[in-house]
Design a protein around this motif. Structure first.
Motif, PDB file in Angstrom:
ATOM      1  N   GLU A 286      -2.184   8.351   5.489  1.00  0.00           N
ATOM      2  CA  GLU A 286      -1.940   7.156   4.739  1.00  0.00           C
ATOM      3  C   GLU A 286      -1.375   6.091   6.127  1.00  0.00           C
ATOM      4  O   GLU A 286       0.327   5.631   5.772  1.00  0.00           O
ATOM      5  CB  GLU A 286      -1.675   6.324   3.807  1.00  0.00           C
TER       6      GLU A 286
ATOM      7  N   LYS B 118       1.275   4.345  -2.636  1.00  0.00           N
ATOM      8  CA  LYS B 118       1.008   5.681  -2.129  1.00  0.00           C
ATOM      9  C   LYS B 118       1.941   6.592  -2.725  1.00  0.00           C
ATOM     10  O   LYS B 118       1.881   7.686  -3.663  1.00  0.00           O
ATOM     11  CB  LYS B 118       0.880   6.016  -1.132  1.00  0.00           C
TER      12      LYS B 118
ATOM     13  N   THR C 289       3.882   8.056   4.682  1.00  0.00           N
ATOM     14  CA  THR C 289       2.517   7.161   5.645  1.00  0.00           C
ATOM     15  C   THR C 289       2.286   9.394   5.631  1.00  0.00           C
ATOM     16  O   THR C 289       1.240   9.529   5.903  1.00  0.00           O
ATOM     17  CB  THR C 289       2.812   7.589   7.161  1.00  0.00           C
TER      18      THR C 289
ATOM     19  N   SER D 281      -5.088  14.971   3.220  1.00  0.00           N
ATOM     20  CA  SER D 281      -5.043  14.114   2.493  1.00  0.00           C
ATOM     21  C   SER D 281      -4.015  13.299   1.898  1.00  0.00           C
ATOM     22  O   SER D 281      -4.207  12.158   0.826  1.00  0.00           O
ATOM     23  CB  SER D 281      -5.678  15.444   1.385  1.00  0.00           C
ATOM     24  N   LYS D 282      -2.867  13.603   1.987  1.00  0.00           N
ATOM     25  CA  LYS D 282      -2.063  12.564   1.995  1.00  0.00           C
ATOM     26  C   LYS D 282      -1.261  11.825   3.537  1.00  0.00           C
ATOM     27  O   LYS D 282      -0.266  10.995   3.499  1.00  0.00           O
ATOM     28  CB  LYS D 282      -0.707  13.217   2.226  1.00  0.00           C
TER      29      LYS D 282
ATOM     30  N   ALA E 246       0.675  -1.775  -0.078  1.00  0.00           N
ATOM     31  CA  ALA E 246      -0.289   0.660   0.048  1.00  0.00           C
ATOM     32  C   ALA E 246       1.350   1.659  -0.093  1.00  0.00           C
ATOM     33  O   ALA E 246       0.564   1.715  -0.430  1.00  0.00           O
ATOM     34  CB  ALA E 246      -0.901  -0.554   1.255  1.00  0.00           C
ATOM     35  N   LEU E 247       2.144   1.166   0.336  1.00  0.00           N
ATOM     36  CA  LEU E 247       2.475   2.267   0.864  1.00  0.00           C
ATOM     37  C   LEU E 247       3.095   2.592  -0.235  1.00  0.00           C
ATOM     38  O   LEU E 247       3.610   3.703  -0.874  1.00  0.00           O
ATOM     39  CB  LEU E 247       4.090   2.561   2.167  1.00  0.00           C
TER      40      LEU E 247
END
Length: 632
Positions: free
Chosen positions: A396, A18, A322, A393-394, A14-15
């Protein structure tokens, strides 16, 4: 990305996706841009130590140039390159230790640097022959001992003081082979001189000099770094923490501490507890300040303060990706120069603090022992002021974190393992006898020190975890440091519940003593703890260290420090298994010296094996052969 990879690090996919969406470059992008790596360099036969070159000699006799312009052949070039890696690694670990000793020189009752383990201070002082070690005023003794320690780096005569700790047969081996390390700086300088153009060409001579320099690290710089850190900051004891990127807190100011030297990190811990700064954080909308650790500074801080572990070497970029890190604060070693540019993709401030590791691209706030708390306070305030700039918004943050038990110093291991045979006694023995008893009885077959870095040549953490899981399944207790320890933490091997993965004998020990089957012993400097506990076992049984059923393992190593470590572990008499093959294969003679001939010198050798299961199979043969030779 393979499913097998995700089994060991569910945060990665996921990262990395991203990062692509955010336009952030990672180590994997740079790895792909390298395409095929240089075959000459991989074989260790590229020489660039003078301006007549670079010279590349063929690793295959009869195909291409067999000598450099000066006449150096593959044996010489490979041996010189290997030796220089040892010198680099010894320098890094030992300079770390020098900084710790400097901090102890600044210690005073009313200052931020205090003596927190007075007992160990007096024990080491007595060991080193300080007059009045048991009666002298604490800080006067600390300053005297710190001056003596500084002399270990540059004294003109004699050998390292800690060598006298070693089992007597091992000391005789070092004397016989002329590898007893003298002053640390002397060994590094002499080795660099020997590898200069026009100096040593005999590969065995170069190996011996490298071995002596490696031992100057393990039984000198690293051991000083560990012991003096304990004196200054407290000897670790078992405590609970958490690991993996899920320890980042969306509602707090997150400060990443990354590197290896605990001096700055200790001051950051103090600064983050300052009530005024905590009130400032709340005024900015944060619930508090959350320090998270990366690499060996993370190991140091989790052992002593329970600071949560964000991850190991390759996660330093993922931590910033993150989007929830206000400041990435670094000191020395294993820090990507790419981090400042990555940080600019987010709101993160990248702050380098050491003149030895000044990294361009954002902020530089120099840390000095004399102004340590002031420097740390400035950094924490800067991070707090940055909290409102976070772009929601950034953000995660992976929902992955693992409970972790850390802090097994030699003293903590002895305290816990004593309970194996002395659980009903009020006065425990305070020795390693219980550990040797269960090994000699066959309840535990042996022990393994699992250490080292991550390396993108391998699937990250997979070799670390497979090796440790297979070993504990076969009743081999593991002790781990550095990024290997953090890999174990993320995989849940540093929990009491991990005993369910053990063989019957190790399971029994873990249940009786209430310990995990993999013990977190600290940072890469703290491999000296592993040396000491194995050494104490050898003294307890009156055998040379090389006779014990123990091994050293670096499944995913990548740094010069790891080469120095491998040298001093072999020099201590412990067979050392490497999952990444050093750049030596261009010289069959030097490779044979490392993997065979060194046995006649030091009673231990290097073993190269990329496949983790095949490695464990070889280790078990090794351990059982040692047991048979001991008659157990």
């Amino acid at each position: 990305m393979s499913n097998e990879y995700l089994k060991f690090d569910e945060t990665a996919e996921a990262l990395l996706a991203k990062a692509q969406r955010d336009g952030a470059e990672t180590m994997w992008d740079r790895r792909a841009a390298q395409k095929t790596q240089c075959g000459f360099g991989e074989a260790g036969v590229c020489c660039r130590i003078c301006a007549m070159g670079p010279c590349r000699v063929s690793p295959v006799p009869g195909k291409g140039a067999e000598r450099g312009i000066c006449g150096a052949n593959a044996d010489t070039i490979v041996a010189r390159n290997f030796a220089r890696m040892v010198a680099g690694g010894c320098s890094a670990h030992s300079d770390h230790a020098r900084d710790i000793v400097h901090a102890m020189h600044h210690a005073k009752p009313e200052g931020p640097f205090k003596i927190r383990d007075e007992k160990k201070l007096r024990v080491v002082a007595a060991e080193w022959g300080v007059e009045g070690a048991d009666t002298k005023e604490t800080y006067a003794l600390a300053h005297e001992l710190s001056n003596m320690a500084l002399e270990e780096f540059g004294k003109p005569f004699g050998t390292q003081r800690f060598l006298k700790r070693a089992q007597v047969d091992r000391q005789k081996v070092w004397a016989r082979e002329n590898v007893e390390p003298r002053a640390i700086d002397m060994e590094v300088t002499t080795l660099m001189h020997s590898t200069h153009i026009g100096c040593a060409s005999d590969y065995e001579s170069l190996f011996r000099r490298g071995m002596r320099t490696g031992l100057a690290d393990g039984w000198g710089g690293s051991m000083i770094g560990t012991e003096f850190s304990d004196i200054l900051y407290g000897t670790p004891s078992a405590k609970a923490s958490e690991s993996n990127l899920g320890v980042i807190d969306a509602e707090q100011v997150n400060i990443l501490i990354h590197g290896h030297d605990p001096n700055l990190a200790e001051m950051l811990v103090l600064a983050a507890q300052n009530p005024e700064i905590l009130e400032l954080a709340k005024s900015k909308g944060a619930k508090g300040i959350n320090l998270v650790g990366m690499c060996c500074t993370g190991n140091e801080m989790t052992m002593r303060h329970g600071v949560k572990i964000a991850g190991n070497f390759y996660q330093q970029e993922m931590c910033i990706i993150t989007g929830a890190i206000e400041a990435a604060v670094v000191d020395v070693q294993c820090i990507f120069p790419a981090l400042p540019a990555l940080a600019k993709t987010y709101h993160t401030r990248f702050i380098s603090t050491s003149p030895k590791a000044k990294i361009s691209g954002d902020l530089y706030i120099e840390f000095a022992e004399s102004t340590g708390l002031e420097n740390a306070t400035e950094i924490v305030k800067l991070a707090v002021e940055n909290f409102p700039n976070r772009d929601a918004s950034k953000v995660e943050i992976p929902d992955f974190k693992m409970p972790t038990v850390v802090g097994y110093s030699v003293e903590a291991v002895i305290d816990h393992l004593d309970k194996v045979v002395n659980s009903q006694l009020e006065d425990k023995l305070g020795t390693v006898k219980p550990l040797t008893d269960v090994i000699y009885a066959g309840v535990i077959r042996g022990a393994a020190g699992v250490v080292g870095c991550n390396n993108p040549k391998q699937v990250h953490d997979l070799a670390h975890i497979k090796v440790m899981e297979e070993l504990i399944k076969r009743d081999v207790i593991c002790v781990a440091t550095g990024c290997a320890a953090q890999a174990a933490a993320k995989a849940g091997l540093l929990t009491l519940e991990a005993k369910e993965k053990c063989g019957r004998g190790l399971l029994e020990v873990c249940e009786r003593v209430n310990i995990p089957p993999v013990l977190h012993m600290g940072s890469c400097v703290d491999i000296s703890r592993i040396l000491q506990i194995v050494n104490l076992c050898a003294i307890e049984r009156d055998v040379d260290i090389c006779d014990l059923p123990v091994v050293g393992i670096a499944p995913e190593w990548m740094s010069e420090k790891a080469v120095s470590i491998a040298n001093y572990v072999v020099g201590t008499g412990i067979n050392t298994y490497l999952g990444v093959i050093p750049q030596v294969l261009g010289s069959p003679n030097f490779t044979k010296l490392l993997t065979e001939d060194v046995m006649d010198m030091l009673g231990a050798k290097f073993v190269f094996e990329k496949d983790p299961i095949a490695m464990v199979d070889k280790i078990m043969v090794d351990i059982e052969e040692k047991r048979t030779a001991l008659g157990i």
